[in-house]
Every structure is written in C-alpha cells, then in structure tokens.
Design a protein around this motif. Structure first.
Motif, short mmCIF file in Angstrom:
data_model
loop_
_atom_site.label_atom_id
_atom_site.label_comp_id
_atom_site.label_asym_id
_atom_site.label_seq_id
_atom_site.Cartn_x
_atom_site.Cartn_y
_atom_site.Cartn_z
N ALA A 166 1.17 -1.04 -0.18
CA ALA A 166 -0.33 -0.14 0.19
C ALA A 166 0.55 1.24 0.55
N ARG A 167 2.32 1.68 0.94
CA ARG A 167 2.82 2.21 0.50
C ARG A 167 3.68 2.64 -0.66
N TYR A 168 3.93 1.00 -1.26
CA TYR A 168 4.44 1.47 -2.77
C TYR A 168 3.52 2.14 -3.68
N ASP A 169 2.02 1.46 -3.62
CA ASP A 169 0.85 2.12 -4.16
C ASP A 169 0.79 4.02 -4.45
N VAL A 170 0.44 4.50 -2.28
CA VAL A 170 0.76 5.68 -2.41
C VAL A 170 2.05 6.82 -3.42
N GLY A 171 2.45 6.28 -2.84
CA GLY A 171 3.91 6.52 -3.82
C GLY A 171 4.24 6.74 -4.96
N LEU A 172 3.17 5.60 -5.58
CA LEU A 172 2.78 5.73 -7.03
C LEU A 172 2.56 6.91 -7.21
N TRP A 173 0.77 6.87 -6.73
CA TRP A 173 -0.32 7.29 -7.23
C TRP A 173 0.47 9.50 -6.73
N TYR A 174 1.16 9.71 -5.86
CA TYR A 174 1.36 11.01 -5.29
C TYR A 174 2.91 11.29 -6.45
N VAL A 175 3.32 10.58 -6.81
CA VAL A 175 4.22 11.03 -8.85
C VAL A 175 2.96 10.93 -9.82
N ASP A 176 2.33 10.21 -9.61
CA ASP A 176 1.31 10.24 -11.20
C ASP A 176 0.82 11.43 -11.00
N ARG A 177 0.23 11.81 -9.63
CA ARG A 177 -0.77 13.31 -9.50
C ARG A 177 0.34 14.65 -9.93
N PHE A 178 1.78 14.18 -9.46
CA PHE A 178 2.81 15.41 -10.05
C PHE A 178 2.59 15.16 -11.60
N ILE A 179 3.08 14.26 -12.23
CA ILE A 179 2.76 14.13 -13.85
C ILE A 179 1.94 14.66 -14.50
N GLY A 180 0.69 14.71 -13.35
CA GLY A 180 -0.62 14.97 -14.61
C GLY A 180 -0.04 16.51 -13.87
N GLU A 181 0.01 17.44 -13.30
CA GLU A 181 0.36 18.37 -13.03
C GLU A 181 1.33 19.01 -14.19
N LEU A 182 2.25 18.24 -14.07
CA LEU A 182 3.53 18.12 -15.15
C LEU A 182 3.21 18.80 -16.46
N VAL A 183 2.11 17.79 -17.41
CA VAL A 183 1.91 17.59 -18.82
C VAL A 183 0.74 18.70 -18.47
#
Length: 462
Positions: free
Chosen positions: A228-245
């Motif tokens: 679950a903590r791996y998954d939340v790290g992935l969610w966090y990175v994904d949120r930033f990638i959305g902001e970046l694009v």
C-alpha cells in the motif's frame, strides 16, 4: 523531448495494467492516448546499469558499465550527447541519487556508502547543460517552471523519479500517506517509522530478522501495508506527472515528444523479499509510453518484447537525428507505425553486479557480514544472465557458487542459497516465475534456441 524515467516502477500496480487500486489516473490517460510497449525489458535490476543501457543503446557487458563504480568509456556516445550536439538545451532533473550524485559522499539519508569512487553522476552528467539533483526521494517540482521558460531552442528534459524507491511513500504528505493502507490494520510495522532499507532488507520469506537476533513471522497486514505504501508513492508521482503535463502550453503539446518508461522494477514479496535483487519480471519487465504529436496515429498497445537498448535509437529516429554507432538496440519507430513489433524478439537481462557488491559498502551493514563477503566479491565482477522471449525466461546462473558464499539473505537466514545452473519459467502459465521447468523441457526446440542465443551473447562479451 520530455523523457520521464520512473525508478523501481511496477506497471502492474496501475489500473490500466490490471491493478484494482486507482493509483495512476494521469499515466493511464497517457496510456489511453499513446503507443504503449507492454514488455519493455530492462537490462539490469540496478538503476545505473539499467539506465546506462538506455542511454547508450548497448547492453551492460558491451558498454562495460556494469557497476556503481563504473565510468562510461568516453568513446561511447550517449543520447544526451547527441541531442546536445544537435543544438538542444539539455536538462536533467531528478530525485534518484543512484544516477545523479556521488554516492560516496552520501546516499540521501545522511549516510554515505563507505567506498570511494561510487559516482554514477560523472557518467550520467555527460551531454547535459544542467544536471540538477532535486533531493532525496521527493518530487522534481522545479521542472514545471523550467518547462514554462522554454521558448526558443529545442529542449530535452530528462526527468528522473526516485520517489517510488524505499522508503516507500516517505515523502507523501501525512494526510495522504495512509490512503491505501489495509483497513483494520493489526500488524507490527506501521509504528516503526519509514519503511526504509533498515527494515525491508531484513524481511525474507515471510519473516523479519531483527537486529536483536530474534526472528518473527511478519503478519499478513504488514505485507499489505508495504504494498500500500508503494502504491501511495506511485499515486503521488502520478499526481505530479499530471500537473507537469498540464503545465505544457498547447504549442508545446503539439511540438513535444513525451516518453514515459521504467528504469527497472521492484519485488514486492513475490519471491520472498522486498527490493530489487534478481532477474525476475517484477524487477525487469517495464512499460514505455510514447506520445508523439508528429505521428498522428491511433493509440496502440504493443505486447511484443522490446528492450531498453531500443530507447536511444527510437528517440533519435523520431527526432530525425543520426543513430548511435554500434548500438545493440533498434529503432521502434517502425513498430510504432505498425502497432506491432517483432514477435520473435528476445531480450537480454544481466544480473550485474550482485546486490551484495554495492550494499556491503552501505553504512550500517553488519561488520561480520561485510568481513565475510568482501574478499570474495573483490575477486571479480560476478553476474547471472537471462534471455526473455514472449513465452519463456531462461536464466543462466553463472554466479551461483559466489552467491552461495556472499548472499545477504543466506547470511540473514543462516541458510546457503542454492541455485541450479539453468532456470526456465513459462511466463504464460507462471507469470511471477515460481516454478523452474528447465528439467522437463530443456530439449525442446524453442528452449534449445534460447539457450544457443544466450550462450552466443555470453561468448561475444566474456
């Protein structure tokens, strides 16, 4: 060119690859809109070795970049150098200290690796006008204003995320950190602080080997907590990638080749440990997503095997630049145009160096272990290799005798790690590679062909 690299990436932890948790809505939107290579094979399970193969188009044993202490031969050109020579404004920005720092000076946790010369950044910095380490396991947030400032010269941004790496989820805001934690949690790890190397390296085959010498069974809730903590790290990175694009202007979106890929993966308990230690698909099967506005083709999912060494040739081809010399990889531009790749392709994967070769130098490792393994590891560069086709993974354990003597997990459990010389996994029926079937089918034509191809590669580089 916006090149987004995710360290310890597990594509199968995304809903668009079958995961039940909504971890990556933004990356999955890219998947829906782009050309996706579902079987983009990393060439190593450790970050610098895998990533240098991506930049040079050469297998690790061919380029000679086979350890954290390696320095790339100045005569071997890289993708960033080609782009810089073509007039691109080249920027590297990231949070993976494994490629962006002198690890001998500190590993980002205020503690150095206790050996001089562990400086991958000296090779990865080649070809970049600026090479910026953004901090330990956080987000490279300065990328957004940098992208907004690019107006005239063509640019190349290599954005390297070390954010997924253990300690899993450590930089996710506290209000979000538990969002995927198991309900009614009753384990032992959540109150021990970050899920860092000191904890995860002592988990093996369902047990936790304490520094106090006690061995305890790890509750099932703790296995779920770690994932679950791996998954939340992935969610966090994904949120930033959305902001970046989203920060890209419409003109930039229409003129920017965007590519997202994994450097290597992570074992999340499938083989009894948490980390990256071996050649299994959870550690080496990546995905690559290509969004190229110049192609103007329908989205596609390409399942055939492609390789990390294809990344540089593909980028240069799509940008209309000359290829790298003596590359092992090939351009995937024809596959992108066709929506399919070579069905007979097989990828080379190298387990080099052994995990213990780098982590014996990490501060805090038990002195008794370091003393036991150092002389043996200093005798050479030890490696296993594999070849991976659409159906099979054939592994040649040439380092098995050394591993018996130096294995961290063998030392931890007080049991010798025993490996056969050859392992074969049927990925159609056994995708997590649990059952070695080499003894049953070693003499079938397909397996004999894979063995001949792997041994031919070994003969060409050893």
């Amino acid at each position: 060119l916006l090149l987004i690299a995710l360290d310890i990436f597990r594509p199968d932890r995304m809903p668009c690859f079958g995961h039940s948790v909504q971890t990556t809505p933004n990356i999955c939107e890219m998947v829906e809109q782009g050309v996706v290579f579902d079987t983009f094979m990393a060439h190593a399970y450790q970050t610098p070795i895998a990533q240098m193969a991506n930049f040079t188009g050469r297998y690790p044993s061919r380029s000679g970049f086979v350890s954290f202490a390696s320095t790339l031969d100045p005569a071997i050109p890289t993708l960033p150098e080609r782009l810089q020579a073509a007039g691109y404004n080249t920027m590297a920005m990231g949070t993976s200290f494994e490629v962006m720092t002198d690890m001998s000076a500190g590993d980002g946790e205020r503690a150095p690796f206790m050996r001089e010369g562990l400086n991958p950044s000296s090779s990865f910095g080649r070809g970049f006008d600026r090479f910026v380490y953004s901090g330990h396991r956080n987000l490279p947030s300065d990328a957004i204003p940098w992208l907004r400032s690019q107006a005239e010269r063509p640019w190349f941004l290599w954005l390297v995320f070390g954010t997924l790496h253990w300690p899993y989820g450590v930089n996710v805001p506290p209000t979000e950190q538990t969002r995927f934690d198991p309900p009614s949690y009753s384990g032992m790890l959540r109150d021990r602080g970050p899920l860092n190397f000191r904890i995860l390296s002592r988990l093996y085959q369902g047990q936790i080997y304490g520094e106090d010498g006690k061995v305890r069974v790890l509750p099932s809730d703790d296995h779920e907590l770690i994932r679950a903590r791996y998954d939340v790290g992935l969610w966090y990175v994904d949120r930033f990638i959305g902001e970046l694009v989203d920060s890209l202007s419409e003109d930039q979106l229409q003129s920017t080749l965007i590519v997202l890929y994994g450097i290597h993966g992570e074992d999340l308990g499938e083989h009894g440990y948490y980390g990256h230690y071996d050649l299994f698909d959870v550690e080496t099967r990546m995905a690559m997503v290509v969004l190229d506005p110049a192609l103007r083709r329908a989205p596609a999912r390409i399942s055939e095997v492609v390789e990390g060494v294809d990344l540089a040739p593909t980028m240069l081809d799509l940008l209309g630049l000359p290829p790298l010399p003596q590359a092992d990889g090939r351009s995937l531009a024809p596959a992108i145009a066709a929506g399919a790749a070579d069905p007979d392709r097989a990828a080379i994967v190298e387990r080099v160096p052994l995990w213990e070769d780098i982590f014996r130098h990490k501060s805090g490792m038990p002195e008794a272990f370091v003393h036991r393994v150092t002389q043996r590891l200093d005798e050479g560069t030890w490696r296993d290799r594999a070849i991976r086709s659409a159906r099979y993974k054939l592994v040649h354990r040439t380092a098995r005798a050394v591993e018996r003597e130096v294995s961290w997990y063998g030392w931890l459990s007080d049991k010798r790690i025993q490996r056969p010389e050859w392992e074969l996994y049927d990925l159609e029926t056994d995708p997590t590679e649990q059952v070695n079937i080499y003894g049953q089918v070693w003499d079938t034509p397909e397996v004999l062909d894979l063995r001949a191809r792997l041994q031919a590669f070994e003969a060409s580089v050893d």
